[in-house]
Design a protein around this motif. Structure first.
Motif, PDB file in Angstrom:
ATOM      1  N   GLY A  15      -0.838  -3.883   4.759  1.00 42.74           N
ATOM      2  CA  GLY A  15      -0.587  -4.522   3.590  1.00 42.74           C
ATOM      3  C   GLY A  15      -1.603  -5.885   3.924  1.00 42.74           C
ATOM      4  O   GLY A  15      -2.113  -6.382   3.214  1.00 42.74           O
ATOM      5  N   ARG A  70     -11.982  -0.934   0.780  1.00 44.50           N
ATOM      6  CA  ARG A  70     -11.007  -2.317   0.970  1.00 44.50           C
ATOM      7  C   ARG A  70     -11.810  -3.109   1.727  1.00 44.50           C
ATOM      8  O   ARG A  70     -11.196  -4.690   1.686  1.00 44.50           O
ATOM      9  CB  ARG A  70      -9.967  -1.662   2.533  1.00 44.50           C
ATOM     10  N   ASP A  87      -9.181  -6.361   3.305  1.00 46.35           N
ATOM     11  CA  ASP A  87      -7.572  -5.979   2.502  1.00 46.35           C
ATOM     12  C   ASP A  87      -7.022  -4.872   3.128  1.00 46.35           C
ATOM     13  O   ASP A  87      -7.245  -3.326   3.554  1.00 46.35           O
ATOM     14  CB  ASP A  87      -7.888  -5.837   1.116  1.00 46.35           C
ATOM     15  N   GLY A  88      -6.081  -4.754   2.535  1.00 44.79           N
ATOM     16  CA  GLY A  88      -4.820  -4.009   2.722  1.00 44.79           C
ATOM     17  C   GLY A  88      -4.856  -3.085   3.749  1.00 44.79           C
ATOM     18  O   GLY A  88      -5.273  -2.286   4.443  1.00 44.79           O
ATOM     19  N   GLN A  90      -4.295  -1.384   7.109  1.00 45.44           N
ATOM     20  CA  GLN A  90      -3.396   0.116   8.121  1.00 45.44           C
ATOM     21  C   GLN A  90      -3.529  -0.550   9.752  1.00 45.44           C
ATOM     22  O   GLN A  90      -4.922  -1.044  10.040  1.00 45.44           O
ATOM     23  CB  GLN A  90      -3.739   0.863   7.317  1.00 45.44           C
TER      24      GLN A  90
END
Length: 129
Positions: A15, A70, A87-88, A90
């Motif tokens: 995240g 992302r 971003d984001g 994982q």
């Protein structure tokens, strides 16, 4: 002597965001296509994004699903630098991220790592769950 130096990688949690930086020297940066790839052990280097020369560089992203809006590539010609905003993040984004430069490469060829002329040493991105 052409040098591409990546930085900005690290260990983050799922995240989180990171901004990778690639500073280039030894070539006329504004005239070069710039790209980002990533690689995990045992797999081929994978195209992430590319940006063409010029102030309003044409941007392309991998057709693979993992970008999904992302990641954002950009360039700063005044400072010979290209960026990859992520971003984001994982766990599956864990990889070594490389930047690449080439004086002339088509949109199709840019997706093939073997077609790029110059490479950085890579920066490790590790995302924990």
């Amino acid at each position: 002597q052409v040098q591409l130096v990546e930085s900005g990688g690290g260990l983050v949690q799922a995240g989180d965001s990171l901004r990778l930086i690639c500073v280039v020297s030894g070539l006329t940066f504004k005239d070069y296509y710039m790209g980002w790839f990533r690689q995990v052990p045992g797999k081929e280097r994978e195209y992430v994004a590319g940006i063409s020369p010029g102030r309003g560089g044409l941007i392309t992203y991998t057709d693979a699903d993992f970008v999904k809006g992302r990641f954002t590539i950009s360039r700063d010609n005044a400072n010979n630098t290209t960026y990859l905003e992520m971003d984001g993040l994982q766990p599956e984004d864990t990889a070594i991220y490389y930047c690449a430069a080439d004086p002339s490469i088509s949109s199709i060829a840019s997706r093939m790592f073997e077609r790029w002329d110059y490479w950085g040493q890579g920066t490790q991105v590790t995302v924990s769950s």
